[in-house]
Motif scaffolding. Structure first.
Motif, short mmCIF file in Angstrom:
data_model
loop_
_atom_site.label_atom_id
_atom_site.label_comp_id
_atom_site.label_asym_id
_atom_site.label_seq_id
_atom_site.Cartn_x
_atom_site.Cartn_y
_atom_site.Cartn_z
N TRP A 284 0.85 -1.19 0.00
CA TRP A 284 0.00 0.00 0.00
C TRP A 284 0.88 1.24 0.00
O TRP A 284 1.95 1.27 0.61
CB TRP A 284 -0.91 0.02 1.21
N ASP A 285 0.43 2.30 -0.69
CA ASP A 285 1.16 3.57 -0.69
C ASP A 285 0.15 4.69 -0.63
O ASP A 285 -0.86 4.67 -1.35
CB ASP A 285 2.03 3.68 -1.94
N ASP A 286 0.41 5.68 0.24
CA ASP A 286 -0.51 6.81 0.35
C ASP A 286 -0.49 7.68 -0.90
O ASP A 286 -1.42 8.43 -1.15
CB ASP A 286 -0.17 7.65 1.59
N ASN A 287 0.60 7.61 -1.66
CA ASN A 287 0.67 8.32 -2.94
C ASN A 287 -0.10 7.51 -3.97
O ASN A 287 0.27 6.38 -4.29
CB ASN A 287 2.14 8.47 -3.37
N PRO A 288 -1.19 8.05 -4.50
CA PRO A 288 -2.02 7.25 -5.42
C PRO A 288 -1.28 6.77 -6.65
O PRO A 288 -1.57 5.70 -7.18
CB PRO A 288 -3.17 8.20 -5.78
#
Length: 403
Positions: A275-279
């Motif tokens: 998962w990455d908060d940067n889309p």
């Protein structure tokens, strides 16, 4: 002393998980019902039961009068003084009622009241037990096919696996043990009605929680999940501990953890990504196993443009658009995919100021795609496109002759 009664109540309490207090209350109500059936009314009757000894008494409170008009509510002074010598007119006297004098019908009705209460409490206990398991995974035993639905025994009650909640192609044999996700538990007069599923995305999530200790204790968190039951699932995971690799924890040593889940799902493929908060990075990870040249994501419109190498276009799209479709569901973005050649022909690199570098655009919507793309390379039958096979090799500076 009525030890037999107490022993019987203790056995019922253990076997059916019904509290002794509830059973004693049922007996009290049954005695009141018997009084009402025998005497015609029971408004002035009180029943007391000793929970320790099992002794019980039935008392009718009657008013002392000279000439009783209602024998159930009133008593003559003469008879009242046989019970309470110091009573007078207008006093209330407690008159014992002998339950042995009740008629056969009154006794049968009292018995039915007790049995009905036991059935109600048993149904209530079962409902509460399985309601607490709602939205969880349990192991059940296949009983039989009911038309196209399947009856699954969960231990104390049967559940229904509807056709719409079955994975296409899965066939079960009677007595086979399978894991199911409890969708809903309803309370009905015939007992709890339980609906279960094999297609719900949370089935995969719960299986990871049971199989992976780090997910169970919260160290690794499943942030998003997208599933096409029976075919492929994508999950995005993150770690709350910098020393723990979330993907590695879910995969396990030599894939032991994820393989046990795949086996339970009858071979359904599972892609685990970071998962990455940067889309943009999240979308790049979600399109795995394909390589991505660049991603431009619009957070306001929830749209993303993706450019991939020419030889990776089919892999990024997936068989019948599955890879891109799952990536779109996982990220919540509408994803458009273009090959590098298509992007250059459309001038996207110049438009984005990335001439000689990489970014994105797309005319392919992974969420809505339902057919092949023109010029697309043939996709393997099994839907798996190995990254290192089936693509043009990069030119080599040396050859076998040179060596």
């Amino acid at each position: 002393m009525n030890k037999e009664l107490i022993e019987a109540l203790d056995i019922l309490e253990k076997e059916k998980n019904i509290s002794k207090e509830t059973l004693l209350e049922a007996i009290e109500n049954s005695l009141l019902t018997a009084c009402k059936n025998h005497f015609g009314k029971a408004d002035n009757v009180k029943v007391t039961i000793n929970a320790v000894t099992g002794d019980f008494s039935v008392i009718a409170e009657k008013e002392v009068v000279e000439q009783p008009e209602d024998d159930m509510l009133q008593i003559s002074l003469e008879k009242a003084r046989e019970i309470a010598p110091n009573c007078g007119l207008g006093d209330i006297v407690q008159v014992p009622i002998k339950s042995k004098e009740f008629g056969r019908i009154a006794t049968q009705n009292a018995k039915n009241v007790i049995l009905q209460k036991i059935r109600e409490e048993e149904r209530k206990v079962l409902y509460n037990e399985y309601y607490s398991m709602e939205k969880d995974v349990v192991t059940g035993i296949v009983q039989r096919y009911l038309g196209r639905n399947i009856s699954i025994n969960l231990g104390k009650v049967d559940a229904i696996l509807n056709e719409s909640e079955q994975v296409k192609g899965e066939v079960f044999k009677p007595t086979e043990r399978i894991k199911v996700y409890i969708l809903e538990v309803k309370d009905t007069p015939k007992g709890p009605r339980i609906s279960v599923s094999r297609t719900h995305p949370d089935l995969v999530k719960r299986l990871f929680e049971s199989e992976v200790a780090e997910v169970r204790d919260g160290t690794v968190e499943i942030r998003a999940i997208a599933r096409e039951a029976g075919s492929r699932t994508k999950i995005a995971v993150s770690s709350n501990d910098p020393n723990v690799d979330p993907v590695g924890a879910c995969v396990g040593l030599n894939g032991a953890r994820v393989n046990s889940i795949v086996n339970e799902l009858r071979g359904e493929k599972i892609d685990i990504i970071n998962w990455d908060d940067n889309p943009a990075y999240l979308i790049e990870n979600a399109l795995s196993p394909s390589k991505v040249i660049c991603v431009v994501a619009d957070e306001d419109e929830k749209e993303a443009q993706v450019i991939v190498p020419d030889y990776q276009l089919s892999l990024a799209i997936g068989k019948e658009g599955q890879n891109a479709r799952l990536a779109a569901r996982l990220t919540g973005y509408k994803i458009d995919i273009k090959s590098e050649t298509q992007a250059r022909e459309m001038g996207l690199f110049e438009e984005l100021g990335l001439d000689g570098q990489y970014e994105m655009d797309g005319s392919f919507d992974g969420a809505d795609y339902d057919g092949p793309i023109s010029g697309e390379e043939p996709y393997p039958e099994d839907g798996d496109y190995p990254e290192d096979e089936g693509y043009p090799e990069e030119p080599s500076d040396s050859s076998e002759e040179d060596q």
